[in-house]
Design a protein around this motif. Structure first.
Motif, mmCIF file in Angstrom:
data_model
loop_
_atom_site.group_PDB
_atom_site.id
_atom_site.type_symbol
_atom_site.label_atom_id
_atom_site.label_comp_id
_atom_site.label_asym_id
_atom_site.label_seq_id
_atom_site.Cartn_x
_atom_site.Cartn_y
_atom_site.Cartn_z
ATOM 1 N N LEU A 187 -106.045 46.908 -59.751
ATOM 2 C CA LEU A 187 -107.382 47.493 -59.776
ATOM 3 C C LEU A 187 -107.374 48.884 -59.153
ATOM 4 C CD1 LEU A 187 -109.617 44.441 -58.916
ATOM 5 C CD2 LEU A 187 -109.093 45.406 -61.128
ATOM 6 N N ALA A 188 -106.658 49.023 -58.043
ATOM 7 C CA ALA A 188 -106.646 50.310 -57.348
ATOM 8 C C ALA A 188 -106.093 51.417 -58.247
ATOM 9 C CB ALA A 188 -105.826 50.211 -56.070
ATOM 10 N N LEU A 189 -105.095 51.087 -59.053
ATOM 11 C CA LEU A 189 -104.493 52.110 -59.911
ATOM 12 C C LEU A 189 -105.378 52.453 -61.107
ATOM 13 C CD1 LEU A 189 -100.711 51.141 -60.022
ATOM 14 C CD2 LEU A 189 -101.825 52.952 -58.725
ATOM 15 N N ASN A 190 -106.336 51.614 -61.397
ATOM 16 C CA ASN A 190 -107.186 51.848 -62.568
ATOM 17 C C ASN A 190 -108.623 52.148 -62.185
ATOM 18 O OD1 ASN A 190 -105.459 51.387 -64.985
ATOM 19 N ND2 ASN A 190 -105.073 49.476 -63.904
ATOM 20 N N LEU A 191 -108.799 52.687 -60.983
ATOM 21 C CA LEU A 191 -110.144 52.914 -60.488
ATOM 22 C C LEU A 191 -110.961 53.802 -61.421
ATOM 23 C CD1 LEU A 191 -111.194 51.554 -58.081
ATOM 24 C CD2 LEU A 191 -110.785 53.579 -56.708
ATOM 25 N N SER A 192 -110.320 54.818 -61.987
ATOM 26 C CA SER A 192 -111.085 55.734 -62.842
ATOM 27 C C SER A 192 -111.550 55.019 -64.111
ATOM 28 C CB SER A 192 -110.254 56.959 -63.191
ATOM 29 O OG SER A 192 -109.114 56.587 -63.902
ATOM 30 N N LEU A 193 -110.717 54.138 -64.623
ATOM 31 C CA LEU A 193 -111.123 53.367 -65.803
ATOM 32 C C LEU A 193 -112.265 52.423 -65.446
ATOM 33 C CD1 LEU A 193 -110.282 52.888 -68.776
ATOM 34 C CD2 LEU A 193 -108.952 50.959 -67.964
ATOM 35 N N ILE A 194 -112.171 51.815 -64.269
ATOM 36 C CA ILE A 194 -113.214 50.893 -63.824
ATOM 37 C C ILE A 194 -114.539 51.619 -63.648
ATOM 38 C CG2 ILE A 194 -113.944 49.514 -61.835
ATOM 39 C CD1 ILE A 194 -111.106 48.575 -61.550
ATOM 40 N N VAL A 236 -105.889 36.444 -57.093
ATOM 41 C CA VAL A 236 -106.168 36.431 -55.657
ATOM 42 C C VAL A 236 -105.697 37.734 -55.012
ATOM 43 C CG1 VAL A 236 -105.518 35.367 -53.469
ATOM 44 C CG2 VAL A 236 -106.137 33.932 -55.407
ATOM 45 N N PHE A 237 -104.455 38.129 -55.318
ATOM 46 C CA PHE A 237 -103.947 39.342 -54.676
ATOM 47 C C PHE A 237 -104.572 40.606 -55.245
ATOM 48 C CE2 PHE A 237 -100.913 36.459 -52.890
ATOM 49 C CZ PHE A 237 -100.746 36.994 -51.632
ATOM 50 N N ALA A 238 -105.033 40.566 -56.484
ATOM 51 C CA ALA A 238 -105.733 41.716 -57.041
ATOM 52 C C ALA A 238 -107.002 41.984 -56.232
ATOM 53 C CB ALA A 238 -106.086 41.480 -58.509
ATOM 54 N N ARG A 239 -107.708 40.916 -55.900
ATOM 55 C CA ARG A 239 -108.920 41.102 -55.099
ATOM 56 C C ARG A 239 -108.579 41.560 -53.684
ATOM 57 N NH1 ARG A 239 -113.867 36.961 -53.401
ATOM 58 N NH2 ARG A 239 -114.321 38.080 -51.469
ATOM 59 N N ILE A 240 -107.630 40.902 -53.068
ATOM 60 C CA ILE A 240 -107.259 41.285 -51.702
ATOM 61 C C ILE A 240 -106.773 42.726 -51.685
ATOM 62 C CG2 ILE A 240 -105.717 40.819 -49.773
ATOM 63 C CD1 ILE A 240 -105.656 37.919 -50.587
ATOM 64 N N GLY A 241 -105.944 43.086 -52.670
ATOM 65 C CA GLY A 241 -105.371 44.429 -52.713
ATOM 66 C C GLY A 241 -106.403 45.533 -52.836
ATOM 67 N N THR A 242 -107.553 45.251 -53.474
ATOM 68 C CA THR A 242 -108.559 46.303 -53.612
ATOM 69 C C THR A 242 -109.312 46.539 -52.320
ATOM 70 O OG1 THR A 242 -109.357 44.648 -55.159
ATOM 71 C CG2 THR A 242 -109.625 46.935 -55.773
ATOM 72 N N PHE A 243 -109.515 45.500 -51.546
ATOM 73 C CA PHE A 243 -110.347 45.676 -50.360
ATOM 74 C C PHE A 243 -109.529 45.843 -49.085
ATOM 75 C CE2 PHE A 243 -113.079 43.313 -53.367
ATOM 76 C CZ PHE A 243 -113.981 44.348 -53.595
ATOM 77 N N VAL A 244 -108.328 45.311 -49.086
ATOM 78 C CA VAL A 244 -107.446 45.473 -47.924
ATOM 79 C C VAL A 244 -106.191 46.183 -48.427
ATOM 80 C CG1 VAL A 244 -106.360 44.301 -45.990
ATOM 81 C CG2 VAL A 244 -108.277 43.222 -47.180
ATOM 82 N N SER A 245 -106.245 47.522 -48.469
ATOM 83 C CA SER A 245 -105.146 48.233 -49.126
ATOM 84 C C SER A 245 -103.844 48.114 -48.340
ATOM 85 C CB SER A 245 -105.510 49.699 -49.324
ATOM 86 O OG SER A 245 -105.938 50.251 -48.112
ATOM 87 N N ASP A 246 -103.920 47.719 -47.067
ATOM 88 C CA ASP A 246 -102.707 47.523 -46.276
ATOM 89 C C ASP A 246 -101.818 46.422 -46.839
ATOM 90 O OD1 ASP A 246 -102.956 49.430 -44.249
ATOM 91 O OD2 ASP A 246 -104.530 48.232 -43.333
#
Ligand SMILES: Nc1ncnc2c1ncn2[C@@H]1O[C@H](COP(=O)(O)OP(=O)(O)OP(=O)(O)O)[C@@H](O)[C@H]1O
Ligand SMILES: [Mg+2]
Lengths: 260, 296
Positions: free
Chosen positions: B120-127, B190-200
């Motif tokens: 998700l983070a890499l596709n933020l502009s598309l989102i 699960v990790f897609a969601r975690i990865g967007t909000f907890v970028s660490d």
């Protein structure tokens, strides 16, 4: 003209309502991004945000109601929150507080609406259409028309990263306007196009408006706004300064820029 | 100042919106209609995954040959380290096939997790540009990895075909892959969601997966290793609950002749339970935040 009927209670049918809308960006500022795994773990466990996180309050308590058949120009200085407001109407940026109510799914068309840059133009056409919910058969049927409208020609099988900004804008506009929209949000999508494209796209916008849609248009060209819109909203540093008939708002805006 | 509010008098915006059937623009649809919408975008998922695979190798001179080379090189390094230098083979005749199956199955899940956490983070502009169910992005990433896994499996079949020879047992690989795929979809969401909000999490994940790698019995047979160490029998029972171990074990059961002696207890049952729990849980967990993706 259209201002009168959009405001008389008999025909007014709201399509977009913004209710004390606030949009806040959270930005990771500075070079705090990298770190060791140990510090990352500690931050996660303590559930604390990075010390370098900054908040940008881009839209501040904006309220308005847009009706069927309205074409609303959104004007304001750079960074005043116009693009942000449009993204929020499109439901792409969740509000921090307040709400936007819409009838149907708004579609956003913008310059920095990057598609997939490392993919070719024709891939982008197909993927964009599929993402908008078209069926593969429909995409196939529309494909030629879209490429034709974009006027990209042979460049269609080159990666989009090699396009000029005007070419990219044309392709994106062609893709997005392939579908009929109840609510269309246009964010400077026409700004980098040449004269011919501008004429084409303005005609397309009028067409969309006539199909009983609502159009929001962000543009720094006040001429274009006055020509295509019946109403205007003036944003200033995220705050709604003025909302009314296009002529009044544009005049007030010009007066303020002269004064400043 | 706001002119359009006048005709309706004192009604609040929310009431007005309700009267005209307007809904919040960033609302989360009910799970059932979300899944339906997701299903209607399956072509997008497929095309996006294909395009991504293509773009991934377009820059390399050897192109998609890397799809075959990468798993081979990967396996070669581990074979050198564990098979030759450390001599972990202990009693496993077809060690190459044993090792390859373990590495390929593990890599499949591991890549889904790490890639998915950035999907998700890499596709933020598309989102922020187009409206579509966000779960399509992690799903496309899983499809990418499945494609890679199928290439790896083909290599594995060639190896086993030459060593153990073909067998009807091989067809069990189909349900095994379906189960692992279900698990991977769930864990990726699960990790897609975690990865967007907890970028660490992207910095932490490599360490998590590396630990997991050594606990999963990829380089050695868990039961015989524990026997050597004189560990009590419940240790195997506990380690068998590791989903990766279960998926590796069911693949080995279907491919390797002599795996009977190294089998983990209840691997199929454990694999099935994990698949359904993870798939359902993953969709539910991802969908809960659907209206918040894109805020970054
Ligand atoms: N992705 C982002 N992350 C963080 N802050 C952002 C982001 N996009 C915009 N902003 C901030 O929000 C504010 C409003 O930006 P916005 O892009 O909406 O302005 P604009 O009115 O469209 O300007 P322009 O006329 O230059 O297009 C600015 O202060 C900007 O710094
Ligand atoms: Mg802008």
């Amino acid at each position: 003209m259209a201002v009168a009927d959009s405001m008389s209670s008999s025909t007014a049918e709201p399509t977009v309502i913004a209710d004390r809308l606030d949009i806040i960006y959270k930005v990771i500022a500075g070079q705090g991004g990298k770190g060791t795994a140990a510090t990352a773990l500690r931050r996660i466990l303590k559930r604390q945000d990075r010390p370098t996180i900054r908040e940008v309050h881009a839209v501040k308590s904006v309220s308005f109601t847009a009706n069927k058949g309205d074409a609303i120009g959104v004007i304001g200085r750079n960074g005043s929150g116009k693009s942000t407001l449009l993204r929020a109407i499109a439901g792409l940026l969740p509000p921090a507080s307040g709400a936007v109510y819409t009838g149907g799914r708004p579609s956003l068309l913008g310059v920095n609406a990057a598609m997939m840059n490392d993919l070719t133009g024709d891939r982008n056409v197909v993927l964009g259409c599929l993402a908008m919910g078209m069926s593969p058969a429909e995409v196939q049927r529309r494909y030629d028309e879209i490429v034709e409208f974009s006027g990209i020609g042979d460049f269609i099988d080159l990666p989009m990263s090699t396009y000029s900004s005007g070419m990219a804008a044309r392709l994106k506009f062609a893709i997005a306007s392939a579908k009929t929209h109840d609510i269309l949000l246009v964010d400077e999508a026409l700004a980098t196009g040449d004269a011919e494209f501008r004429v084409r796209s303005e005609r397309k916008i009028k067409e969309l408006r006539d199909q009983a849609g609502t159009v929001f248009l962000v543009s720094h060209s006040l001429e274009v706004v006055q020509e295509t819109c019946n109403r205007a909203i003036w944003l200033d540093a995220g705050v709604l300064r003025l909302d009314g008939p296009v002529k009044e708002v544009v005049e007030a805006y010009i007066a303020s820029t002269r004064a400043g | 100042m706001p002119t359009a509010a006048e005709p309706t008098g004192m009604t609040s915006p929310a009431e007005l919106a309700e009267r005209y059937g307007l809904s919040k623009s960033s609302i989360r649809p009910p799970l059932s209609s979300y899944l339906r919408e997701l299903w209607s975008r399956r072509q997008f998922v497929l095309s996006y995954a294909t395009a991504r695979t293509y773009a991934m190798y377009a820059g390399a001179r050897l192109g998609s040959i890397w799809q075959v080379l990468t798993p081979l090189l990967n396996a070669g390094v581990y074979y050198l380290a564990f098979g030759v230098l450390l001599g972990t083979k202990n009693g496993i005749d077809n060690y190459v096939a044993f090792l390859l199956s373990g590495i390929f199955v593990f890599t499949f899940t591991q890549r889904c997790m790490t890639e998915g956490s950035r999907s998700l983070a890499l596709n933020l502009s598309l989102i922020r540009t187009l409206h579509f169910p966000r779960a399509t992005l992690p799903l496309a990433y899983v499809l990418n990895e499945l494609n890679q896994m199928l290439v790896s499996l083909a290599i594995l079949f060639v190896v086993v075909g030459f060593t153990d020879g073909p067998a009807w047992r091989w067809f069990l690989i189909v349900p095994a892959m379906v189960l692992q795929m279900m698990f991977n979809i769930g864990i990726t969401l699960v990790f897609a969601r975690i990865g967007t909000f907890v970028s660490d999490i992207t910095q932490l994940l490599p360490f998590v997966t590396r630990t997991w790698l050594y606990a999963s019995g990829i380089f050695f047979s868990l039961p015989s290793k524990l026997e050597q160490l004189n560990a009590p029998s419940w240790v195997v029972q506990v380690l068998a609950f590791n989903p990766i171990s279960a998926y590796i074990d069911i693949v080995r059961r279907s491919l390797l002749q002599e795996h009977k002696q190294n089998e983990l207890p209840h691997a199929w049952t454990i694999a099935i339970v994990w698949s359904f729990v993870m798939l359902a849980g993953g969709f539910w967990y991802f969908w809960r935040a659907e209206d918040r993706y894109g805020r970054g």
